[in-house]
Design a protein around this motif. Structure first.
Motif, mmCIF file in Angstrom:
data_model
loop_
_atom_site.group_PDB
_atom_site.id
_atom_site.type_symbol
_atom_site.label_atom_id
_atom_site.label_comp_id
_atom_site.label_asym_id
_atom_site.label_seq_id
_atom_site.Cartn_x
_atom_site.Cartn_y
_atom_site.Cartn_z
ATOM 1 N N PRO A 231 -9.890 0.709 1.872
ATOM 2 C CA PRO A 231 -8.829 0.568 2.879
ATOM 3 C C PRO A 231 -9.378 0.502 4.305
ATOM 4 O O PRO A 231 -10.429 1.054 4.616
ATOM 5 N N ASP B 127 -4.718 -1.442 7.088
ATOM 6 C CA ASP B 127 -3.837 -1.139 5.960
ATOM 7 C C ASP B 127 -2.988 0.104 6.206
ATOM 8 O O ASP B 127 -1.875 0.225 5.679
ATOM 9 N N TYR C 226 0.864 -1.191 0.000
ATOM 10 C CA TYR C 226 0.000 0.000 0.000
ATOM 11 C C TYR C 226 0.895 1.234 0.000
ATOM 12 O O TYR C 226 1.211 1.799 1.049
ATOM 13 N N LEU D 143 -5.924 1.255 -2.852
ATOM 14 C CA LEU D 143 -6.926 0.344 -2.307
ATOM 15 C C LEU D 143 -8.306 0.984 -2.392
ATOM 16 O O LEU D 143 -8.508 2.088 -1.886
#
Length: 322
Positions: free
Chosen positions: A141, A190, A132, A138
C-alpha cells in the motif's frame, strides 16, 4: 481590670496576626525567583496542546509567576531546529521527532508529556468507493503521512503489520494534512494517516472511512507528543523549568474533563462546534512517565527508525523521575 485584660487580649491577637502576615511575606520573598520570567513555547496541533493553550488563555501561568508566550508552528516547521536555534525556549513535538533528534546527538530535556493516543484519535483512512476496505488487502500500500519517518509511518507500519502486510513493502508519501483528501481522491495514495481534528473533518466533510485504528494493539494508549527544551537551556534555567512543569501539570489536569477540552477548541482555534463535539480525544498526562515513553523508543528501534536502543529516562530531568 476587665477592660485592661480585653485590651491585652486584642493586642495579642493583633501581634499574632501581624507575625503571621510577616512570616508569610518572608516566606514568599525568600522563595527563589525563576531565572526567566517569560518563556516562549512553540505549539502545534491544537487538540494535543489544548490544556496548555487553555491554561495560558485563562491566566494560570501568569498567576503562577510565569509569562508564557505561545508561538504557533506551521506544519512544515522543524520543531527541534526551532529549539536548537533558540527561536523558542520550549517546544511541542511528536515523541518520534524528539527521540530521533536525541539519538542523533541533540541534547533534549523532556519537560512534560503533551498527549497520549485514545481510541480513534489517529487512524488510516480511505474515501467512499475505494476497493481498499481491509488493511491487509493490499500487499504494497501507498500511505500518505505528514512527515517522513515520523509518528505516522511508525504507527501505520505497526497497524498494517498486524494485518499481515510486510512493512518493507509499504510506500510512504509525504503529504500535508490539508492535501490528504485530494491525494486519496486522485489515487496518488491508497490510504492516509490522520490525527484529530483532520480525521473528524475528513469524515464529516468527505465521508472518509477508517481503514485501521492506529491506536490499537501494540500502539494502544500510545504516547504521541511531549514538550521539550535543550539540555543547555534546562541547565541554565532550572527554577524556571521547575515552575513551568508544575504549572503545566495543573493545566493538563483540565484535560481530564473531555467536556472542558471540547468547549475550549472553538475559541482556541478555527475548529467549529460540531467538529469539536465529536473529535476522538486521547489523554493529557500530568507528569513524564519514562516507562510509557520507552514504548515509543523501543518501537522505533524495532522498526529501524533508531539504530540503537534509546534510554528515555536519560532525557527526563532527574527530579522528575519516579
Amino acid at each position: 481590670m476587665r477592660t485592661h485584660g480585653r485590651a491585652i487580649f486584642v493586642l495579642a491577637v493583633v501581634l499574632l496576626l501581624g507575625s503571621c502576615s510577616l512570616f508569610t511575606e518572608t516566606e514568599e520573598s525568600s522563595a527563589p525567583r525563576p531565572e526567566k520570567a517569560r518563556l516562549v513555547v512553540g505549539v502545534g496541533n491544537v487538540v494535543e496542546t489544548a490544556p496548555l493553550r487553555l491554561g495560558v488563555s485563562e491566566g494560570l501561568f501568569r498567576r503562577g509567576g510565569l509569562e508564557v508566550e505561545l508561538a504557533e508552528l506551521d506544519e512544515d516547521d522543524d520543531p527541534v531546529s526551532l529549539l536548537t536555534e533558540q527561536e523558542v525556549d520550549v517546544v511541542f513535538a511528536s515523541d518520534v521527532a524528539l527521540f530521533r533528534a536525541a539519538a542523533e546527538g541533540t541534547e533534549i530535556s523532556l519537560q512534560g508529556e503533551a498527549y497520549v493516543a485514545g481510541t480513534g484519535s489517529m487512524a488510516l483512512v480511505t474515501l467512499p468507493g475505494t476497493a481498499y476496505t481491509d488493511p491487509g488487502k493490499l500487499p504494497a500500500p501507498r500511505i500518505a503521512v505528514p512527515t517522513r519517518d515520523g509518528l505516522g509511518s511508525l504507527t501505520s507500519r505497526s497497524a498494517l503489520k498486524a494485518a499481515g502486510v510486510d512493512p518493507t513493502k509499504i510506500t510512504f508519501q509525504v503529504v500535508p494534512f490539508d492535501g490528504m483528501v485530494d491525494a486519496l481522491r486522485s489515487g496518488q495514495v491508497d490510504a492516509a494517516w490522520m490525527v484529530e481534528p483532520y480525521l473528524t473533518t475528513a469524515q464529516k466533510e468527505h465521508g472518509a472511512r477508517v481503514l485501521a485504528d492506529c491506536a490499537h494493539g501494540a500502539t494502544e494508549s500510545f504516547p504521541m507528543s511531549s514538550y521539550a527544551t535543550t539540555e543547555q537551556f534546562s541547565s541554565a534555567n532550572p527554577r524556571t523549568l521547575t515552575l513551568f512543569r508544575e504549572l503545566l501539570a495543573k493545566a493538563q489536569q483540565k484535560g481530564a474533563d473531555s467536556g472542558t477540552v471540547r468547549r475550549s477548541l472553538p475559541r482556541l482555534t478555527d475548529i467549529d462546534d460540531v467538529t469539536a463535539s465529536v473529535v476522538s480525544l486521547g489523554s493529557y498526562p500530568q507528569a513524564v512517565h519514562a516507562e510509557r515513553l520507552q514504548r515509543v523508543a523501543d518501537l522505533m528501534h524495532g522498526s529501524g527508525l533508531l539504530s540503537e536502543r534509546l534510554d528515555v529516562a536519560s532525557l527526563v530531568p532527574k527530579g522528575e523521575l519516579p
